[in-house]
Design a protein around this motif. Structure first.
Motif, PDB file in Angstrom:
ATOM      1  N   CYS A  30       0.838  -1.125   0.013  1.00  0.00           N
ATOM      2  CA  CYS A  30       0.067  -0.014   0.030  1.00  0.00           C
ATOM      3  C   CYS A  30       0.852   1.216  -0.008  1.00  0.00           C
ATOM      4  O   CYS A  30       1.897   1.310   0.589  1.00  0.00           O
ATOM      5  N   PRO A  31       0.515   2.434  -0.700  1.00  0.00           N
ATOM      6  CA  PRO A  31       1.247   3.491  -0.625  1.00  0.00           C
ATOM      7  C   PRO A  31       1.154   4.236   0.642  1.00  0.00           C
ATOM      8  O   PRO A  31       0.253   4.236   1.428  1.00  0.00           O
ATOM      9  N   ASP A  32       2.135   5.235   0.734  1.00  0.00           N
ATOM     10  CA  ASP A  32       2.113   6.283   1.808  1.00  0.00           C
ATOM     11  C   ASP A  32       2.444   7.381   1.210  1.00  0.00           C
ATOM     12  O   ASP A  32       3.734   7.985   1.263  1.00  0.00           O
ATOM     13  N   THR A  33       1.407   8.251   0.584  1.00  0.00           N
ATOM     14  CA  THR A  33       1.727   9.417  -0.091  1.00  0.00           C
ATOM     15  C   THR A  33       2.292  10.525   0.455  1.00  0.00           C
ATOM     16  O   THR A  33       3.499  11.181  -0.062  1.00  0.00           O
ATOM     17  N   ASP A  34       1.956  10.727   1.764  1.00  0.00           N
ATOM     18  CA  ASP A  34       2.791  11.933   2.535  1.00  0.00           C
ATOM     19  C   ASP A  34       3.881  11.534   3.128  1.00  0.00           C
ATOM     20  O   ASP A  34       4.520  12.353   3.943  1.00  0.00           O
ATOM     21  N   GLY A  35       4.324  10.219   3.255  1.00  0.00           N
ATOM     22  CA  GLY A  35       5.739   9.629   3.859  1.00  0.00           C
ATOM     23  C   GLY A  35       5.833   9.886   5.496  1.00  0.00           C
ATOM     24  O   GLY A  35       6.616   9.890   6.121  1.00  0.00           O
ATOM     25  N   ASP A  36       4.417   9.794   6.244  1.00  0.00           N
ATOM     26  CA  ASP A  36       4.543   9.860   7.437  1.00  0.00           C
ATOM     27  C   ASP A  36       4.787   8.510   8.157  1.00  0.00           C
ATOM     28  O   ASP A  36       4.369   8.372   9.406  1.00  0.00           O
ATOM     29  N   GLY A  37       4.544   7.484   7.379  1.00  0.00           N
ATOM     30  CA  GLY A  37       5.025   6.078   8.224  1.00  0.00           C
ATOM     31  C   GLY A  37       3.471   5.453   8.121  1.00  0.00           C
ATOM     32  O   GLY A  37       3.384   4.358   8.911  1.00  0.00           O
ATOM     33  N   ILE A  38       2.358   5.869   7.648  1.00  0.00           N
ATOM     34  CA  ILE A  38       1.132   5.476   7.713  1.00  0.00           C
ATOM     35  C   ILE A  38       0.529   5.348   6.486  1.00  0.00           C
ATOM     36  O   ILE A  38       0.370   6.332   5.876  1.00  0.00           O
ATOM     37  N   PRO A  39       0.239   4.172   5.854  1.00  0.00           N
ATOM     38  CA  PRO A  39      -0.380   3.722   4.919  1.00  0.00           C
ATOM     39  C   PRO A  39      -1.592   4.540   4.550  1.00  0.00           C
ATOM     40  O   PRO A  39      -2.318   4.850   5.244  1.00  0.00           O
ATOM     41  N   ASP A  40      -1.721   4.890   3.101  1.00  0.00           N
ATOM     42  CA  ASP A  40      -2.884   5.781   2.774  1.00  0.00           C
ATOM     43  C   ASP A  40      -4.094   5.200   3.325  1.00  0.00           C
ATOM     44  O   ASP A  40      -4.940   5.842   3.823  1.00  0.00           O
ATOM     45  N   LYS A  41      -4.281   3.874   3.161  1.00  0.00           N
ATOM     46  CA  LYS A  41      -5.616   2.965   3.565  1.00  0.00           C
ATOM     47  C   LYS A  41      -5.814   3.329   5.007  1.00  0.00           C
ATOM     48  O   LYS A  41      -7.025   3.260   5.451  1.00  0.00           O
ATOM     49  N   ASP A  42      -4.889   3.498   6.018  1.00  0.00           N
ATOM     50  CA  ASP A  42      -5.315   3.803   7.382  1.00  0.00           C
ATOM     51  C   ASP A  42      -5.138   5.120   7.638  1.00  0.00           C
ATOM     52  O   ASP A  42      -5.184   5.617   8.783  1.00  0.00           O
TER      53      ASP A  42
END
Length: 462
Positions: free
Chosen positions: A229-241
């Protein structure tokens, strides 16, 4: 031979289109390379003698070209099944001619054509390692020129995976025929294989290197640590969550930021740039009056909500707040709701003026010299804007009682009317007439009668 080479070419074309990593991820594999056949092993009835000169390559039959191809499929639990086709030229053939003498001799042959078609069941010991040994069993059919026999096969091998996609395979397979070896069409023998193996068949829709079966987001490329899954903003939390997938945030806020660090996520913070308490939705309250600065008309001074966060004024400085002061512009007392108290002296002064009001004889109209008196009384009434008064009309005894009663009523009403017309609220004044019933002097003298013709003012106490 010509047909087998065509098969190799077709396999290579297939690999160029889909060569990826094997096992449960990529269940298909294809391999090709060279093979060597040695008939010394299995020629003797003595098992230990079969290993004599086992590694003597000079006695192997080797065709110096691509001479085998294998296609297999993983079926689960480290097992795979496959088919192997091979070709060779036999010019070194060893047999125990008597089948009992244990004397192995070379049999002169002239380039016998070797063909093998074998089924294989393989068990991988370390399927996820670059060093991947395996054992296998199976069966097949082998031809030497026009003669052929079925065989039962077994052996060992090792895959050395250079990359996730490509590996080197070395394998030895013992092929056992149950014929008398002195008369066998195809003697027992070992076939060695060495070649490249490619694994493929796994589906990776988003091309992120994570197979769909393991990819929590198979339609969009992502990271391995987030199961694809991607993490668009790079904050260590996948986009889906991530409740705020386009802006870096904190795990405790489901990926949303808290810019001012007040413990309230920006998306729920009415003042995301300035720290404030949760009770005010993250907005500050500088004066501590319970009203957020953004809604406080006086953010630096405490005040009630009803007045927009500002303290109530006391315009006249009498200690009674304007909101409770019936006379906000005139000093008064708290007991009189901020209005000045009407003292006995004030009432006496009004009555002194009232005694000097002059009417035209027998009428309720004023003489001209009375107007300044009325104006003086009006000024006093205005000093006490919320005080209420009764205006009492009185006459002397000249004339009938009925006439005097009416005259007293009309004269009191005339004073009220004049005051109302000059700015005094009508509900503050009441007029009443008593005729000649309340004299304050003798009606037998002109002086007494003049004193009895009067207007009295009394304070209405509430």
């Amino acid at each position: 031979m010509k047909h087998l080479n065509k098969l190799f070419v077709a396999a290579l074309m297939a690999l160029s289109l889909n060569a990826q990593a094997q096992d449960e991820d990529n269940p298909w594999s294809i391999g090709f390379g060279v093979n060597a056949v040695t008939t010394r092993f299995g020629a003797s009835a003595d098992f230990t003698d079969n290993f004599n000169k086992y590694f003597k390559v000079s006695e192997w039959n080797i065709l110096p070209s691509v001479s085998y191809i294998n296609v297999s499929r993983h079926i689960g639990n480290n097992f795979s099944v496959g088919l192997t086709g091979s070709v060779n030229k036999i010019d070194k053939l060893y047999l125990d001619e008597a089948a009992t003498t244990h004397i192995i001799t070379a049999v002169p042959v002239d380039d016998l054509t070797y063909y093998g078609a074998d089924a294989i069941v393989k068990y991988s010991i370390l399927p996820k390692s670059w060093f991947n040994p395996f054992v296998h069993i199976g069966g097949g059919y082998t031809w030497l020129d026009e003669q052929g026999n079925g065989t039962v096969n077994g052996g060992v091998g090792i895959n050395f995976w250079f990359t996730e996609n490509v590996g080197l395979t070395v394998q030895s397979t013992y092929k056992h025929s149950f014929e008398n070896q002195a008369e066998a069409n195809v003697p027992r023998h070992i076939q060695h294989f060495a070649g490249l193996t490619f694994k493929f068949g796994g589906k990776d829709t988003d091309k992120d290197g994570i197979y769909d079966k393991d990819d929590a987001c198979p339609e969009v490329a992502g990271l391995k640590e987030f199961q694809g899954c991607p993490d668009t903003d790079g904050d260590g939390i996948p986009d889906k969550d991530d409740s705020c997938p386009d802006v870096a945030g904190l795990k405790e806020f489901n990926g949303c930021p808290d810019t001012d660090g007040d413990g309230i996520a920006d998306r729920e913070d009415a003042c995301p740039e300035v720290a404030g308490p949760a009770s005010l939705k993250g907005c500050p309250d500088t004066d501590g009056d319970g009203i957020a600065d953004k809604d406080d008309k006086c953010p630096d001074v405490k005040g009630p909500r009803e007045n927009g966060g500002c303290p109530w004024p006391d315009t006249d400085g009498d200690g009674v707040l304007d909101k409770d002061d019936l006379c906000p512009n005139v000093k008064g007392t708290a007991a009189n709701k901020g209005c000045p108290e009407v003292t006995e002296e004030v009432v006496k002064k009004l009555n002194d003026y009232g005694k000097t009001i002059l009417f035209n004889s027998g009428k309720s109209s004023f003489k001209d010299e009375t107007i300044p008196v009325l104006e003086a009384m009006n000024a006093i009434f205005k000093e006490y804007p919320h005080a209420k008064f009764i205006l009492e009309g009185h006459t002397d005894s000249d004339g009938s009682n009925a006439l005097n009663q009416t005259l007293s009523e009309n004269r009191a009403a005339a004073v009220k009317t004049w005051l109302v017309e000059h700015g005094i609220a009508a509900d503050r004044l009441k007029s009443v007439g008593f005729g000649e019933t309340k004299p304050i002097a003798s009606n037998k003298t002109a002086k007494g009668k003049a004193q009895n013709r009067r207007v009295e003012v009394k304070l209405i106490k509430e």
